[in-house]
Motif scaffolding. Sequence first.
Motif, PDB file in Angstrom:
ATOM      1  N   VAL A   1      56.941  43.501  39.504  1.00 58.27           N
ATOM      2  CA  VAL A   1      56.609  42.859  40.787  1.00 58.27           C
ATOM      3  C   VAL A   1      57.360  43.542  41.919  1.00 58.27           C
ATOM      4  O   VAL A   1      56.877  43.640  43.047  1.00 58.27           O
ATOM      5  CB  VAL A   1      56.951  41.354  40.720  1.00 58.27           C
ATOM      6  N   PHE A   2      58.539  44.067  41.610  1.00 53.74           N
ATOM      7  CA  PHE A   2      59.381  44.735  42.599  1.00 53.74           C
ATOM      8  C   PHE A   2      58.653  45.884  43.302  1.00 53.74           C
ATOM      9  O   PHE A   2      58.928  46.191  44.462  1.00 53.74           O
ATOM     10  CB  PHE A   2      60.643  45.256  41.908  1.00 53.74           C
ATOM     11  N   MET A   3      57.717  46.533  42.600  1.00 45.83           N
ATOM     12  CA  MET A   3      57.015  47.683  43.169  1.00 45.83           C
ATOM     13  C   MET A   3      55.839  47.285  44.054  1.00 45.83           C
ATOM     14  O   MET A   3      55.119  48.151  44.553  1.00 45.83           O
ATOM     15  CB  MET A   3      56.510  48.589  42.045  1.00 45.83           C
ATOM     16  N   THR A   4      55.610  45.998  44.253  1.00 42.55           N
ATOM     17  CA  THR A   4      54.441  45.543  44.999  1.00 42.55           C
ATOM     18  C   THR A   4      54.860  44.837  46.285  1.00 42.55           C
ATOM     19  O   THR A   4      55.973  44.306  46.392  1.00 42.55           O
ATOM     20  CB  THR A   4      53.594  44.582  44.157  1.00 42.55           C
ATOM     21  N   ASP A   5      53.948  44.800  47.256  1.00 43.52           N
ATOM     22  CA  ASP A   5      54.145  44.031  48.492  1.00 43.52           C
ATOM     23  C   ASP A   5      53.144  42.887  48.585  1.00 43.52           C
ATOM     24  O   ASP A   5      53.469  41.825  49.100  1.00 43.52           O
ATOM     25  CB  ASP A   5      53.981  44.939  49.716  1.00 43.52           C
ATOM     26  N   GLN A   6      51.911  43.111  48.104  1.00 43.40           N
ATOM     27  CA  GLN A   6      50.861  42.100  48.174  1.00 43.40           C
ATOM     28  C   GLN A   6      50.132  42.041  46.836  1.00 43.40           C
ATOM     29  O   GLN A   6      49.872  43.075  46.215  1.00 43.40           O
ATOM     30  CB  GLN A   6      49.843  42.417  49.272  1.00 43.40           C
ATOM     31  N   ILE A   7      49.789  40.822  46.408  1.00 38.59           N
ATOM     32  CA  ILE A   7      49.033  40.616  45.174  1.00 38.59           C
ATOM     33  C   ILE A   7      47.938  39.598  45.470  1.00 38.59           C
ATOM     34  O   ILE A   7      48.206  38.534  46.032  1.00 38.59           O
ATOM     35  CB  ILE A   7      49.932  40.094  44.038  1.00 38.59           C
ATOM     36  N   SER A   8      46.711  39.913  45.099  1.00 36.90           N
ATOM     37  CA  SER A   8      45.616  38.975  45.305  1.00 36.90           C
ATOM     38  C   SER A   8      44.646  39.060  44.134  1.00 36.90           C
ATOM     39  O   SER A   8      44.624  40.041  43.385  1.00 36.90           O
ATOM     40  CB  SER A   8      44.878  39.253  46.622  1.00 36.90           C
ATOM     41  N   LEU A   9      43.843  38.011  43.986  1.00 33.85           N
ATOM     42  CA  LEU A   9      42.861  37.912  42.907  1.00 33.85           C
ATOM     43  C   LEU A   9      41.474  37.751  43.501  1.00 33.85           C
ATOM     44  O   LEU A   9      41.294  37.055  44.504  1.00 33.85           O
ATOM     45  CB  LEU A   9      43.180  36.710  42.014  1.00 33.85           C
ATOM     46  N   LYS A  10      40.475  38.378  42.868  1.00 35.71           N
ATOM     47  CA  LYS A  10      39.082  38.211  43.259  1.00 35.71           C
ATOM     48  C   LYS A  10      38.250  37.933  42.026  1.00 35.71           C
ATOM     49  O   LYS A  10      38.592  38.371  40.925  1.00 35.71           O
ATOM     50  CB  LYS A  10      38.556  39.466  43.976  1.00 35.71           C
ATOM     51  N   TRP A  11      37.130  37.221  42.213  1.00 34.48           N
ATOM     52  CA  TRP A  11      36.266  36.885  41.098  1.00 34.48           C
ATOM     53  C   TRP A  11      34.837  36.783  41.602  1.00 34.48           C
ATOM     54  O   TRP A  11      34.573  36.839  42.798  1.00 34.48           O
ATOM     55  CB  TRP A  11      36.703  35.570  40.450  1.00 34.48           C
ATOM     56  N   GLY A  12      33.896  36.642  40.650  1.00 30.53           N
ATOM     57  CA  GLY A  12      32.494  36.490  41.027  1.00 30.53           C
ATOM     58  C   GLY A  12      32.005  37.643  41.874  1.00 30.53           C
ATOM     59  O   GLY A  12      32.267  38.812  41.590  1.00 30.53           O
ATOM     60  N   ALA A  13      31.292  37.319  42.946  1.00 24.71           N
ATOM     61  CA  ALA A  13      30.752  38.347  43.822  1.00 24.71           C
ATOM     62  C   ALA A  13      31.845  39.123  44.547  1.00 24.71           C
ATOM     63  O   ALA A  13      31.585  40.200  45.083  1.00 24.71           O
ATOM     64  CB  ALA A  13      29.803  37.710  44.849  1.00 24.71           C
ATOM     65  N   GLY A  14      33.061  38.617  44.544  1.00 24.71           N
ATOM     66  CA  GLY A  14      34.180  39.324  45.174  1.00 24.71           C
ATOM     67  C   GLY A  14      34.573  40.591  44.454  1.00 24.71           C
ATOM     68  O   GLY A  14      35.334  41.406  44.976  1.00 24.71           O
ATOM     69  N   THR A  15      34.051  40.798  43.227  1.00 28.01           N
ATOM     70  CA  THR A  15      34.379  41.995  42.453  1.00 28.01           C
ATOM     71  C   THR A  15      33.355  43.107  42.632  1.00 28.01           C
ATOM     72  O   THR A  15      33.422  44.126  41.948  1.00 28.01           O
ATOM     73  CB  THR A  15      34.461  41.643  40.955  1.00 28.01           C
ATOM     74  N   SER A  16      32.402  42.943  43.533  1.00 33.42           N
ATOM     75  CA  SER A  16      31.238  43.831  43.599  1.00 33.42           C
ATOM     76  C   SER A  16      31.556  45.250  44.029  1.00 33.42           C
ATOM     77  O   SER A  16      30.783  46.168  43.756  1.00 33.42           O
ATOM     78  CB  SER A  16      30.196  43.236  44.558  1.00 33.42           C
ATOM     79  N   ALA A  17      32.680  45.484  44.712  1.00 34.63           N
ATOM     80  CA  ALA A  17      32.966  46.808  45.247  1.00 34.63           C
ATOM     81  C   ALA A  17      33.312  47.826  44.165  1.00 34.63           C
ATOM     82  O   ALA A  17      33.317  49.033  44.427  1.00 34.63           O
ATOM     83  CB  ALA A  17      34.111  46.724  46.260  1.00 34.63           C
ATOM     84  N   ASN A  18      33.616  47.346  42.941  1.00 30.91           N
ATOM     85  CA  ASN A  18      33.982  48.243  41.840  1.00 30.91           C
ATOM     86  C   ASN A  18      33.320  47.788  40.552  1.00 30.91           C
ATOM     87  O   ASN A  18      33.103  46.590  40.343  1.00 30.91           O
ATOM     88  CB  ASN A  18      35.500  48.278  41.646  1.00 30.91           C
TER      89      ASN A  18
END
Length: 630
Positions: A118-135
């Motif tokens: 976690v130390f190496m991160t600044d922001q963490i977020s989760l996406k699901w459903g249609a929110g995953t469409s970009a990849n």
Amino acid sequence: MRKCLIMLVILMLSAVVSAQDTIVLQPVEVSAPAIKTDVAETTMERSVDTSVIKRLNSVSMSQLLIQHSPVFIKTYGPGGTATASFRGTTASHTLVLWNGFQLNAPSLGQVDFSTIPVFMTDQISLKWGAGTSANSGGLGGVVNINNDEYFCKGLIVNVKQTYGSFNTLGSFATVGYSWANHLLRVKAFRTSSDNDFTYINIGVIPHQKMKQKNADYVDYGMMPEYQWRFGNSLISIVSWNQKSHRNCPQIMPNVGNENTVEYTDNDFSRNYVSFKNYWNTGKIEVKSAYFRENQRYVLNTFTDIGTLVTSMDSKNTANVFHQIADVEQHLYKNWKLNAKIQWDHEQVESSDYEGVKKRDVFSTYAALNGNVLKNIDLRATLRNDIVDGKSVGFFPTATVSYSCAYLKGLKISAGYSHNYRNPSLNDLYWNPGGNPDLKPEDGRTVDGNLNFTRDFGRFSVESQAGAYYSKVSDWIQWKPTSYRFWVPENVSTVTAYGADVHLKMNYNIENWIFSVSGNYIYSHTTDESDKQLIYIPLHHANAFADIEWKGWSFSYTMEFTGERKTSMNDNEFYGFRLMPYTLHHLSFGKHFWKLDIELKINNLTDEDYQAILWRAMPGRSYEVAINFKL
């Protein structure tokens, strides 16, 4: 390959210099992009609170997700592999992105969250459903990890030292300087543990109290970062480098066999450069990355007199190149268009493959969203992928969201998504057993969400309730053959449906701050036999409570994991299910001057449990942390 990266950086910098005469915005506007995130998009996303990230910056990503997210983590314990199950799917269906670049290994197709500090991160977020469409690949969901833009902060010094049970040590440091338009920052860490906790071994008769052996581990890494902001443009260069050595303990029934040497060595270097340019109604980002990862697994067994019986030394090296161009543009009124082009080149050289295996994926993506009526948002996306010169198909998504006019803060959304996952290179080329004729897994999901966020002065509430139904066709499963090795096949259609509830409340009064949050998840995932898939619990939940007063803090965390099957064969002699368990954790802290001191008690009730069949897990343990920050 190195020359290609150098040329790409030179071309990007040349483009920056040539564009300087068209800059019209002031530098301060770079940190506040004009693009407004639409309602339809935010209903499919949840960010981890930055205060949680700071509090847990000395643990792995797996521990944070277990305690503060709806994602189920299948963990082998401290120092062991930890993989994710998002909305009833498997580890391979959870996509992990670091600043937009995929971290899923091309060989295994999944991510070990225990290797992400976690130390190496600044922001963490989760996406699901249609929110995953970009990849492609995120049939269950997406975990996004990002670095912040960080300016005008002056001298940066942040040092943290932890020490805990089983001789567990953690050292973390961030040093650098943040000017008005430049950032130079370096993060470094080292964690290690003897991991020799005592446990009750129920895999032997009679049951015995034992100390775990051959389970020590060490991880260390460094992330230098540079950011340069000029006019309405930003250049970022980041390099994440990490190594680990982890010994593998015997499973409970085999602890008497001490003539075994088993360990894993892993190291990686993830590097990227990005260029962003903002204008009044949009932005463009062009970025390039090169990832290199080495993995080694060793297993040697000996007789009592030292004769080698079996030997396995599996090595693989992955080289991955990512090139992404992403544009956002406001259109007429409140409509917005997002378009992305991406090229990924994967190359794996493995002792378990015949020759070097390569794969090229070229993707195009477009998203259009805006208000069709005053309180109704529409978001529609379309993506097409070309894998090794052959089109996989077109994958559409659509989401409609309604902001309630009669109850402020209430949003209702419904969506449909179509996504797919390519077989991993192990699935295709493992020797023996790889199946180059595998089809991609094809997933379709419908879901609905209720979001309510409201601020009542000193009291604020954030809640969400969602339900989903999905089907994955051509599910890939490894099956045994009569030739004593396993082969992956597209065997069935898997159906997953479930629901999740999230609640977070904050209350401030004078010097007191009260916070409560929690998640409950129901996941029903079956194949055509109508049996719940192994290691996916029907129920899991977590809860967190925190009280702060004049520099003092107290927090309580609960995590619950329901019953899990470990075999699809109900008649298997050894236990085919793992019993549910609940863990409780406490922490006490004090802030004074520039120091934070914290005492943690993990597994307060000394629960005896198994997260993986026959794998020992630690009982009650303690940790002290001291953090100095300028």
